[in-house]
Structure formats: structure tokens, C-alpha cells
Design a protein around this motif. Structure first.
Motif, PDB file in Angstrom:
ATOM      1  N   GLN A  29       0.834  -1.218   0.000  1.00 27.54           N
ATOM      2  CA  GLN A  29       0.000   0.000   0.000  1.00 27.54           C
ATOM      3  C   GLN A  29       0.867   1.266   0.000  1.00 27.54           C
ATOM      4  O   GLN A  29       0.494   2.276  -0.590  1.00 27.54           O
ATOM      5  CB  GLN A  29      -0.945   0.014   1.215  1.00 27.54           C
ATOM      6  CG  GLN A  29      -1.978  -1.106   1.214  1.00 27.54           C
ATOM      7  CD  GLN A  29      -3.035  -0.956   0.136  1.00 27.54           C
ATOM      8  OE1 GLN A  29      -3.161   0.091  -0.484  1.00 27.54           O
ATOM      9  NE2 GLN A  29      -3.789  -2.005  -0.113  1.00 27.54           N
ATOM     10  N   ILE A  87       2.235   1.760  -3.605  1.00 29.65           N
ATOM     11  CA  ILE A  87       1.305   2.315  -4.597  1.00 29.65           C
ATOM     12  C   ILE A  87       0.757   3.675  -4.167  1.00 29.65           C
ATOM     13  O   ILE A  87      -0.030   4.282  -4.893  1.00 29.65           O
ATOM     14  CB  ILE A  87       0.146   1.343  -4.922  1.00 29.65           C
ATOM     15  CG1 ILE A  87      -0.655   1.009  -3.666  1.00 29.65           C
ATOM     16  CG2 ILE A  87       0.635   0.084  -5.583  1.00 29.65           C
ATOM     17  CD1 ILE A  87      -1.905   0.203  -3.969  1.00 29.65           C
ATOM     18  N   LYS A  90       2.807   5.752 -10.735  1.00 36.81           N
ATOM     19  CA  LYS A  90       1.527   5.059 -10.945  1.00 36.81           C
ATOM     20  C   LYS A  90       1.296   4.730 -12.420  1.00 36.81           C
ATOM     21  O   LYS A  90       0.672   3.727 -12.742  1.00 36.81           O
ATOM     22  CB  LYS A  90       0.369   5.924 -10.432  1.00 36.81           C
ATOM     23  CG  LYS A  90       0.237   5.942  -8.915  1.00 36.81           C
ATOM     24  CD  LYS A  90      -0.930   6.838  -8.541  1.00 36.81           C
ATOM     25  CE  LYS A  90      -1.237   6.808  -7.064  1.00 36.81           C
ATOM     26  NZ  LYS A  90      -2.439   7.583  -6.769  1.00 36.81           N
ATOM     27  N   LYS A  91       1.794   5.600 -13.292  1.00 33.93           N
ATOM     28  CA  LYS A  91       1.637   5.359 -14.736  1.00 33.93           C
ATOM     29  C   LYS A  91       2.306   4.071 -15.148  1.00 33.93           C
ATOM     30  O   LYS A  91       1.916   3.432 -16.115  1.00 33.93           O
ATOM     31  CB  LYS A  91       2.300   6.510 -15.516  1.00 33.93           C
ATOM     32  CG  LYS A  91       1.361   7.627 -15.875  1.00 33.93           C
ATOM     33  CD  LYS A  91       2.109   8.614 -16.737  1.00 33.93           C
ATOM     34  CE  LYS A  91       1.325   9.904 -16.848  1.00 33.93           C
ATOM     35  NZ  LYS A  91       2.134  10.980 -17.405  1.00 33.93           N
ATOM     36  N   PHE A 151      -1.654  -2.964 -10.677  1.00 30.87           N
ATOM     37  CA  PHE A 151      -1.854  -3.503  -9.334  1.00 30.87           C
ATOM     38  C   PHE A 151      -3.118  -4.345  -9.252  1.00 30.87           C
ATOM     39  O   PHE A 151      -4.185  -3.915  -9.688  1.00 30.87           O
ATOM     40  CB  PHE A 151      -1.927  -2.332  -8.335  1.00 30.87           C
ATOM     41  CG  PHE A 151      -2.223  -2.741  -6.921  1.00 30.87           C
ATOM     42  CD1 PHE A 151      -1.440  -3.691  -6.286  1.00 30.87           C
ATOM     43  CD2 PHE A 151      -3.268  -2.167  -6.221  1.00 30.87           C
ATOM     44  CE1 PHE A 151      -1.708  -4.069  -4.980  1.00 30.87           C
ATOM     45  CE2 PHE A 151      -3.541  -2.533  -4.918  1.00 30.87           C
ATOM     46  CZ  PHE A 151      -2.758  -3.487  -4.290  1.00 30.87           C
ATOM     47  N   PRO A 168      -5.256  -5.767  -6.314  1.00 37.99           N
ATOM     48  CA  PRO A 168      -5.368  -5.773  -4.853  1.00 37.99           C
ATOM     49  C   PRO A 168      -5.821  -7.132  -4.320  1.00 37.99           C
ATOM     50  O   PRO A 168      -6.419  -7.924  -5.051  1.00 37.99           O
ATOM     51  CB  PRO A 168      -6.443  -4.718  -4.564  1.00 37.99           C
ATOM     52  CG  PRO A 168      -6.879  -4.165  -5.864  1.00 37.99           C
ATOM     53  CD  PRO A 168      -6.338  -5.018  -6.957  1.00 37.99           C
ATOM     54  N   LYS A 185      -8.005  -7.459  -1.716  1.00 41.48           N
ATOM     55  CA  LYS A 185      -9.457  -7.339  -1.543  1.00 41.48           C
ATOM     56  C   LYS A 185      -9.946  -6.240  -2.462  1.00 41.48           C
ATOM     57  O   LYS A 185      -9.488  -5.098  -2.352  1.00 41.48           O
ATOM     58  CB  LYS A 185      -9.775  -6.964  -0.084  1.00 41.48           C
ATOM     59  CG  LYS A 185      -9.560  -8.096   0.871  1.00 41.48           C
ATOM     60  CD  LYS A 185      -9.850  -7.660   2.282  1.00 41.48           C
ATOM     61  CE  LYS A 185      -9.168  -8.602   3.247  1.00 41.48           C
ATOM     62  NZ  LYS A 185      -8.777  -7.958   4.494  1.00 41.48           N
ATOM     63  N   PHE A 186     -10.817  -6.594  -3.339  1.00 38.94           N
ATOM     64  CA  PHE A 186     -11.330  -5.586  -4.261  1.00 38.94           C
ATOM     65  C   PHE A 186     -12.755  -5.941  -4.651  1.00 38.94           C
ATOM     66  O   PHE A 186     -13.198  -7.075  -4.499  1.00 38.94           O
ATOM     67  CB  PHE A 186     -10.458  -5.485  -5.514  1.00 38.94           C
ATOM     68  CG  PHE A 186     -10.410  -6.768  -6.310  1.00 38.94           C
ATOM     69  CD1 PHE A 186      -9.449  -7.710  -6.034  1.00 38.94           C
ATOM     70  CD2 PHE A 186     -11.328  -7.017  -7.310  1.00 38.94           C
ATOM     71  CE1 PHE A 186      -9.409  -8.897  -6.747  1.00 38.94           C
ATOM     72  CE2 PHE A 186     -11.290  -8.199  -8.032  1.00 38.94           C
ATOM     73  CZ  PHE A 186     -10.327  -9.143  -7.750  1.00 38.94           C
ATOM     74  N   HIS A 202     -10.992   1.129 -16.873  1.00 37.52           N
ATOM     75  CA  HIS A 202      -9.641   1.192 -16.306  1.00 37.52           C
ATOM     76  C   HIS A 202      -8.624   1.716 -17.322  1.00 37.52           C
ATOM     77  O   HIS A 202      -7.660   2.376 -16.942  1.00 37.52           O
ATOM     78  CB  HIS A 202      -9.241  -0.170 -15.738  1.00 37.52           C
ATOM     79  CG  HIS A 202      -9.817  -0.378 -14.380  1.00 37.52           C
ATOM     80  ND1 HIS A 202      -9.228   0.081 -13.233  1.00 37.52           N
ATOM     81  CD2 HIS A 202     -10.988  -0.937 -14.001  1.00 37.52           C
ATOM     82  CE1 HIS A 202      -9.987  -0.208 -12.203  1.00 37.52           C
ATOM     83  NE2 HIS A 202     -11.069  -0.829 -12.636  1.00 37.52           N
ATOM     84  N   GLN A 209      -7.091  -6.192 -15.620  1.00 35.98           N
ATOM     85  CA  GLN A 209      -7.038  -4.723 -15.478  1.00 35.98           C
ATOM     86  C   GLN A 209      -5.664  -4.271 -14.990  1.00 35.98           C
ATOM     87  O   GLN A 209      -5.224  -3.168 -15.306  1.00 35.98           O
ATOM     88  CB  GLN A 209      -8.178  -4.175 -14.597  1.00 35.98           C
ATOM     89  CG  GLN A 209      -8.197  -4.579 -13.116  1.00 35.98           C
ATOM     90  CD  GLN A 209      -7.211  -3.821 -12.238  1.00 35.98           C
ATOM     91  OE1 GLN A 209      -6.928  -2.652 -12.507  1.00 35.98           O
ATOM     92  NE2 GLN A 209      -6.689  -4.462 -11.218  1.00 35.98           N
ATOM     93  N   ALA A 210      -4.977  -5.149 -14.237  1.00 40.74           N
ATOM     94  CA  ALA A 210      -3.649  -4.768 -13.717  1.00 40.74           C
ATOM     95  C   ALA A 210      -2.610  -4.672 -14.835  1.00 40.74           C
ATOM     96  O   ALA A 210      -1.692  -3.872 -14.767  1.00 40.74           O
ATOM     97  CB  ALA A 210      -3.198  -5.768 -12.655  1.00 40.74           C
ATOM     98  N   HIS A 214      -2.600  -1.729 -19.238  1.00 38.43           N
ATOM     99  CA  HIS A 214      -1.864  -0.602 -19.822  1.00 38.43           C
ATOM    100  C   HIS A 214      -0.385  -0.932 -20.038  1.00 38.43           C
ATOM    101  O   HIS A 214       0.436  -0.026 -20.190  1.00 38.43           O
ATOM    102  CB  HIS A 214      -2.046   0.658 -18.973  1.00 38.43           C
ATOM    103  CG  HIS A 214      -1.633   0.471 -17.538  1.00 38.43           C
ATOM    104  ND1 HIS A 214      -2.205  -0.445 -16.704  1.00 38.43           N
ATOM    105  CD2 HIS A 214      -0.694   1.085 -16.799  1.00 38.43           C
ATOM    106  CE1 HIS A 214      -1.642  -0.385 -15.511  1.00 38.43           C
ATOM    107  NE2 HIS A 214      -0.714   0.525 -15.553  1.00 38.43           N
TER     108      HIS A 214
END
Lengths: 309, 279
Positions: free
Chosen positions: A53, A56, A79-80, A84, A86, A88-89, A104, A151-152, A155
């Protein structure tokens, strides 16, 4: 340049309504080489998730500094470049898999053309191409974990941080995650993996760090940490004191199980043939000889138990 | 930030709070046709029919005020801490966004949603009036000031949600609204008629803490022509000062204060969300 670097990173949680402060992370010095798969291990409450945590930018350190790919942790530049997943999401379950990835992608400021291409690629990679039009609420927990992984990496980040990515997955799903990790590694990406499934970590990671009570207690490559130490189970017609004595001269630890079996631990893998020779020279009748390399789980348990003593 | 705005609006549309207010308002909509129904059933002069329509517009504006505020509170109170607790923000926060973009995106999303709702409800009110008599414009004149209600309560709830869970944030916002309502509707007349200085100071203070009475006066100024004759006349007793306290005039500075009030709470929420740990 390291993919992740921390210097004296510390986090103390101070309860608002009194009570003792909790030191979650204590002067953590960590270096994660670029292009590696790095396993981040530790028992529950060791400070792994708090460390992630802080990396990030969700949690502010009490002291110390952290950099992600050379940029201060939590900065927009950092962050770019990171993806990540997580532990718990919850995703907005009224969206379809494709809509979620599109959302996203926009949040990651991706170009529309690149985004369209990458949505197809990552859905294929995590095995959800056929469910692209399904709503997230129709997904099983395992499928949600896979869309989370998608999604992680959407990009195409240089660093992917995965917090317990296989916790909800069946063996097939776990294999899929391993394949994704290998795919990322082949493309020169760095993967920072926090997992309790030590066998998974052992199969995927090059580097490992073991965290306990907020501090790194062991860090290095798997080959360095599992230093050729081997455990051999020997079955004989009978274990005699002579044989025990002969094995004791070579082995670090000799532990008879019963009258016929004995477990021997040697420091170096190359000492294993010597054991067989010693048994025969001592007049033993060898029935079976099973050498086993020390596993990450053994190392983990020894390290944590050793710390507790 | 616009992605967050759009997502917030999509989320709002699926919330039970929105569906609940939609059902209640649909049920209440039938009541807006009462003036015509009464005239047709019981007869009555055109003047009394006009009076009925005027009252219906006043109540309609009040209902839009009330439900917009309730909706804004319910949507904003769960926007930050509750979303963190439920894990919705876990995958959004690591994206290359500043926290202020997420906070303002949520604020703007809820506000635009409430504006869209108030627009729809006002249109329905206007249609109802137009069907019963000629089209009237008072509700449109009042609308910009009516919108300040959800903006004010929504902003306070969002600021509170930056550090507290949805039930606590909504409870405190409702309590603040109840305190302002009580001070304006109950304490103000008592303080005026019995000329109790301490109570008068308390009422004035309540207007600073929650400027609901200010908003009420701003709306009232736009619908004053609808108020039945004699209702807003000065009471037969009391000095000029007391009467002034009872019904203070509207100033442009009131609007400036409301703007500053909104900005203050927005900044409070932003500051807390910016500084807090999220896990």
C-alpha cells in the motif's frame, strides 16, 4: 535502477481512540531488480500488504522513502508505470468485462486505439475472451480475480504488483496466473508477487524476500536461499549404530524414523552420493534412497520459527 | 476526472436510494393534479383554483428541495470511506490520478445527477401546472436556488464521508439539517416574539453553521408572488428589529456566503482525503 527500492521504510499505525501504536513496517530496506519475478513472503500481519500500500501510494510512510522505477512511490509518474491487483477488491458489477477494462484503460489514460487492442489481448491472456460481454456480477470469484489481473496488466505496465493473485483460484486458474507471470517476465516486466502459496512462489519467482514483524529477515535469489541443502530419506534392511555414525560424519542432521528408515540432512547437494557410499561401506543394505531439495516452505517455516525463538 | 464523474452517475442510477425517491415522487405526482380535480368535483371560484395551483407549486418546490437533498446526502455519504471499505476504490486509487480528481469527480458526478433529477422533477411539475392552467415560470426561477440545497447537504456529506462510514456521515448531515430547521422554524419565532437575545444569537449562529435558512429565503424570494395574501404580512405585534429578525431581507452577500460555505466543506473533504491512509 531498481524496479522497487525502499530505504528505512516504516509505518506506525496510531489508533485514534488511544491504545498502543502498531508498528506494521519497521525500517524496511528492499531492492527489487528490474525484469525479475520477486516473491514477497511473510506470515499474516508481517506487514506485506502495508508495504504494498505504501508502494502504490495508498498509505503514507511514517518514515523512510520508497521509489518505484526511480520515481517516488505514489507519484503520478510511478503510478503510470505500475499495474496492481489488490488482495481485496470489488469491481462495479453492473459493468461487463469489456466495459470494466475500458473504464480502467481510460483511468490509465490510454489511447482509444491502443485500449481496444489491449482489451482483446488481455482478455485472451486471462482466458475470458468468451465472457467479454458478461456482467461482472455473473462472474465466479475466480473469474473476478482473473479480470482483476487483466485490469492490472491492461496498460502494459513495467511493474506489476500482485497481492495474493491466486487466493481464489482453482489449480487451472493458478496455472493461468503462472503463465501470465511468465509472459510478463519474457516481456521484461517486473512482477512483485505477494502470496501465501509458497509452492506457487517457488515455481514463479527468481528473487524472494521474507518479511517478519515488519522487517526483512531473508532476501536473495531462490538459488542463494535454498543453498543446495538437501534432505534424504534412506530406507535400509536395518539402521545400525555403525550406519548412523557413518552418516553423522557427513550429514548435518541424522534423524532415525524407525528401525528401517532414517532422514539425513546435508548442507550441499553434492554430498548426497557420499551418503549412499557411506551406507554401503558401513555394511548397510540399501532398499531405497530419496533425495529431496529443501523447499521454500521449509525455508520459510525455519526462518519464521527461528525468528520467534 | 470525467471518467470518475460518469462512473459516479452510473453508480447513482443503480442505487436503491435513487429508485426509492423515484417511486415516492411518482406516487406524489398524482397529488399535483388535486387543484383541477377539486375544482371539477367541488366547483369553486377561479381565484380559489388559482390559489390551489400556487400552493401546489410551493409544495412541489419544497418536495424537490427535500428529495434532492436526501438523494445528495445518501449518494455522497457513502462515496469515499464506504467505497474504500467495500473495495471499490482499491483498483482505482493506484491509477495515475490525483486524489483530488477522484474526490472532485465524485462530487461533480453526484451534483450533476441531482441537477438532472431536479430538472426532470421541475419539468414534471411545470407540465402538471400547464395541463391544469396556463404554463407558469416560478418553479424555473426558483430552480437555481433549489439546487443549492442538494449541493450544500451533498458537499457536507461528502466531506464527512472522507473519514467516516456512510451511516455516520449521513447521520451527522441529517442532524445538521435538523438543527438548522429547528432553529429557523421553532427557535426563530420564539426568539423574536419573546425577544430573547441569547436565542436570537443562537439562531443567527445556526445560519452560519448550516445556512439552510439563507437558502430558504433565496428560494422564497423567487416564489413570493405565489404566497397567499396575508401569509407573509408582518405580525401585529413587535418592533421593527424583531420583525427584521423574523423575516430578514435577502442580500447578494448571502449567496456569496453559501458559495464560500460550499468551498469550505469541499476543501475540508479534499484535505482529509488527500492526507488519509487508504487500505
Amino acid at each position: 535502477m531498481w524496479a522497487i527500492e525502499t530505504r528505512g521504510l516504516r509505518k506506525v499505525f496510531r489508533p485514534l481512540m488511544g491504545g498502543n501504536p502498531v508498528v506494521a513496517v519497521d525500517h524496511l530496506d528492499l531492492q527489487v531488480p528490474v525484469g525479475t519475478v520477486f516473491g514477497f513472503l511473510g506470515p499474516n500481519g508481517a506487514g506485506k500488504t502495508t508495504t504494498i500500500q505504501m508502494l502504490i501510494g495508498n498509505v503514507y510512510p511514517t518514515a523512510g522513502k520508497a521509489w518505484v522505477l526511480g520515481y517516488p512511490a505514489g507519484s503520478i509518474q510511478a503510478k503510470k508505470r505500475l499495474g496492481f491487483l489488490p488482495e481485496k477488491f470489488q469491481f462495479h458489477d453492473f459493468l461487463t468485462a469489456e466495459e470494466l477494462l475500458r473504464l480502467h484503460g481510460r483511468l490509465a489514460r490510454m489511447e482509444p486505439a491502443t485500449l481496444n487492442r489491449r482489451i482483446d489481448e488481455v482478455l485472451e491472456l486471462v482466458g475470458l475472451m468468451e465472457r467479454r460481454k458478461s456482467k461482472i456480477r455473473e462472474f465466479s470469484k475466480g473469474m473476478q480475480q482473473r479480470i482483476g489481473l487483466a485490469q492490472a496488466i491492461l496498460h502494459d505496465p513495467e511493474l506489476v504488483i500482485l497481492d495474493e493473485p491466486t487466493s481464489a483460484l482453482d489449480p487451472l486458474g493458478r496455472r493461468r496466473v503462472r503463465e501470465v507471470i511468465q509472459y510478463l517476465k519474457q516481456r521484461g516486466k517486473t512482477v512483485f508477487l505477494n502470496s501465501h502459496l509458497l509452492s506457487e512462489v517457488e515455481r514463479s519467482c527468481d528473487y524472494v524476500a521474507i518479511l517478519n514483524k515488519g522487517r526483512i529477515v531473508k532476501q536473495g535469489t531462490l538459488d542463494e536461499l535454498l543453498v543446495n541443502r538437501s534432505v534424504v530419506t534412506i530406507e535400509l534392511s536395518q539402521v545400525t549404530p555403525t550406519i548412523r555414525e557413518a552418516l553423522g560424519r557427513i550429514a548435518q542432521k541424522v534423524q532415525p524414523i524407525d528401525e528401517r528408515r532414517i532422514v539425513v540432512e546435508v548442507e550441499q547437494e553434492r554430498q548426497v552420493p557420499e551418503l549412499a557410499r557411506a551406507v554401503i561401506l558401513a555394511g548397510g543394505e540399501l532398499i531405497s534412497f530419496q533425495a529431496q531439495r529443501e523447499s521454500l516452505e521449509d525455508l520459510f517455516i525455519q526462518t519464521i520459527e527461528g525468528e520467534s525463538k | 476526472m470525467w471518467t470518475i464523474v460518469m462512473l459516479t452517475m452510473q453508480e447513482a442510477m443503480r442505487r436503491r436510494a435513487f429508485l426509492g425517491t423515484l417511486i415516492i415522487l411518482a406516487a406524489l405526482y398524482g397529488l399535483t393534479f388535486l387543484p383541477k380535480a377539486f375544482q371539477q368535483a367541488l366547483g369553486g371560484s377561479p381565484k380559489s383554483f388559482e390559489l390551489g395551483v400556487n400552493l401546489m407549486i410551493l409544495f412541489g418546490v419544497d418536495i424537490i428541495k427535500f428529495f434532492s437533498s436526501v438523494l445528495a446526502i445518501l449518494l455522497c455519504a457513502g462515496a469515499i470511506t464506504s467505497e474504500i471499505e467495500r473495495g471499490y476504490l482499491a483498483a482505482i486509487l493506484p491509477r495515475p490520478l490525483h486524489r483530488f480528481e477522484i474526490f472532485l469527480g465524485k462530487w461533480l458526478g453526484v451534483m450533476l445527477f441531482c441537477v438532472a433529477n431536479a430538472l426532470v422533477w421541475t419539468t414534471l411539475l411545470w407540465v402538471s401546472v400547464a395541463l391544469q392552467t396556463k404554463p407558469r415560470a416560478e418553479m424555473w426561477h426558483a430552480l437555481p436556488y433549489v439546487l443549492l440545497y442538494p449541493m450544500m447537504y451533498g458537499t457536507v456529506a461528502l466531506a464527512l464521508s472522507s473519514f467516516s462510514s456512510a451511516p455516520i456521515a449521513s447521520m451527522f448531515t441529517v442532524a445538521a439539517g435538523a438543527f438548522a430547521y429547528f432553529a429557523d422554524h421553532f427557535l426563530r419565532p420564539i426568539a423574536a416574539f419573546f425577544d430573547v437575545k441569547l436565542l436570537q444569537q443562537l439562531v443567527s449562529l445556526s445560519e452560519w453553521v448550516v445556512p439552510m435558512a439563507v437558502l430558504k429565503r433565496l428560494v422564497q424570494a423567487r416564489v413570493d408572488t405565489l404566497v397567499p395574501p396575508g401569509m407573509n404580512d408582518a405580525p401585529p405585534v413587535g418592533s421593527e428589529v424583531v420583525l427584521h429578525f423574523l423575516n430578514p431581507p435577502v442580500h447578494l452577500l448571502d449567496l456569496v456566503y453559501v458559495g464560500a460555505y460550499l468551498l469550505f466543506w469541499l476543501l475540508v473533504g479534499l484535505f482529509i482525503f488527500q492526507r488519509r491512509d487508504v487500505q
